[in-house]
Design an enzyme around this catalytic site. Structure first.
Site, PDB file in Angstrom:
ATOM      1  N   SER A   1      35.922  39.286  14.966  1.00 35.01           N
ATOM      2  CA  SER A   1      35.487  38.344  13.935  1.00 35.01           C
ATOM      3  C   SER A   1      36.265  38.593  12.645  1.00 35.01           C
ATOM      4  CB  SER A   1      33.967  38.466  13.728  1.00 35.01           C
ATOM      5  OG  SER A   1      33.484  37.422  12.905  1.00 35.01           O
TER       6      SER A   1
ATOM      7  N   GLU B   1      40.150  33.167  19.479  1.00 32.37           N
ATOM      8  CA  GLU B   1      38.729  32.865  19.701  1.00 32.37           C
ATOM      9  C   GLU B   1      38.069  32.530  18.375  1.00 32.37           C
ATOM     10  OE1 GLU B   1      35.574  34.902  19.293  1.00 32.37           O
ATOM     11  OE2 GLU B   1      36.580  36.066  17.750  1.00 32.37           O
TER      12      GLU B   1
ATOM     13  N   HIS C   1      33.300  36.639  19.805  1.00 30.13           N
ATOM     14  CA  HIS C   1      32.027  35.916  19.733  1.00 30.13           C
ATOM     15  C   HIS C   1      31.705  35.367  21.123  1.00 30.13           C
ATOM     16  CE1 HIS C   1      33.687  35.642  15.584  1.00 30.13           C
ATOM     17  NE2 HIS C   1      32.438  35.899  15.250  1.00 30.13           N
TER      18      HIS C   1
END
Length: 330
Positions: free
Chosen positions: A117, A215, A284
């Site tokens: 992230s 992602e 995630h």
């Protein structure tokens, strides 16, 4: 202008049973109960979780001041009693650390460093700047805090000096083919929004020669489109060897949309002439977060029915394992 020679790759010592794992919060503030749940899971796996009391600090939406977070990261790299470092969570704020951390300190104390992230900013910067292999994988107050949050096979293969291993696509991995082909390159990437945020800064991502992993979470298809186009216009797909997307959790406009995110992806990158896969659960994810070593050689194989992402070399140094084991009498 001549090209700069590649930075020598530095592999951290492998993780072994009984090692101390330092936990840091370089971005958003954390919840004590989730961190404790993650620590319990790490203990069950045979590790000794350790964190500083200041990890619970809070300033706006950050885990304390920039100075506190940078000092915490550097201390965990410097401590002789800490063998690996796992981020507690992402959120926002890692970019504040980029011009404050002492890279020489990190380079002289190479260690396993894991997160995803917002942590993408640190993973790519550290990898690009000093050549240290970093790890896109589960975090202490996120994935380890849930019973099915971590893919243990890739965790162990990535961190314990496995020489070569593979993720075979299919129902178990979640990954599938979009554009068939085969390619080799360094595995690289992370959260799409953070990769794009690096553009135009001194910390811009280096994608040339890579198997690029992308992602994100809860971004609408047009936002994914916009970010992919920005990478394309910035030339970041120019010498990419292959692309693999994550699960892309909750990346939809609405439940009745008459197109898929795969359609959006192919509209932007389908003409690159490189293999493309979609759906690998790292970052995630709904469950089973896969650990990916950033900076090692990898091979992406994609065909119409199956495929694989093969890690072609160890991401850690096996010699350090035997050395530390002999010192401790294990």
């Amino acid at each position: 202008m001549p090209l700069k020679p590649p930075i020598p790759r530095i592999k951290p010592p492998a993780l072994q049973f009984g090692d101390t794992v330092g936990i840091i919060a370089p971005a958003s503030n954390i919840k004590r109960e989730l961190l404790q749940a993650g620590c319990d899971a790490l203990r069950k796996l045979g590790y000794k979780p350790f964190y500083l009391d200041s990890i619970f600090a809070k300033s706006l939406y950050f885990a304390g001041s920039t100075e506190r977070r940078a000092r915490e990261l550097e201390e965990m790299f410097s401590r002789e009693d800490v063998q690996a470092i796992i981020c507690a969570r992402g959120g926002y704020g890692s970019n504040y650390l980029l011009d404050t951390i002492n890279l020489a300190n990190l380079k002289s104390h190479p260690k396993i460093f894991v997160g995803y992230s917002d942590i993408t900013s640190l993973l790519t910067y550290i990898s690009d700047s000093i050549g240290l292999v970093t790890f896109h994988g589960p975090m202490a107050a996120k994935d380890f805090a849930h019973s099915d949050g971590v893919d243990l096979r890739s965790w162990q293969a990535s961190l314990t000096a496995a020489s070569e291993w593979a993720i075979n696509f299919g129902a178990e991995s979640g990954a599938k083919s979009l554009v068939p082909g085969s390619a080799e390159g360094k595995l690289y990437g992370g959260c799409l929004s953070m990769l794009v945020a690096s553009l135009g800064t001194a910390y811009e991502i280096h994608t040339a020669g890579s198997i690029l992993f992308i992602e994100d979470v809860a971004a609408k298809p047009y936002q994914i489109d916009r970010m992919l186009i920005q990478l394309k216009l910035a030339g970041k797909f120019k010498d990419v060897r292959g692309i693999i997307f994550g699960e892309m959790l909750d990346c939809s406009q609405n439940k009745d949309q008459d197109y898929t995110l795969e359609d959006v992806v192919l509209r932007v990158i389908g003409d690159l002439g490189v293999p493309v896969a979609y759906g690998l659960r790292s970052g995630h994810v709904s469950h089973g977060n896969v650990t990916l070593p950033i900076g090692v050689r990898a091979q992406l194989n994609v065909d119409k029915r199956e495929g694989s992402l093969r890690i072609l070399e160890s991401a850690t140094t096996a010699a350090a394992v035997s050395s530390r084991a002999s010192q401790s009498g294990r």
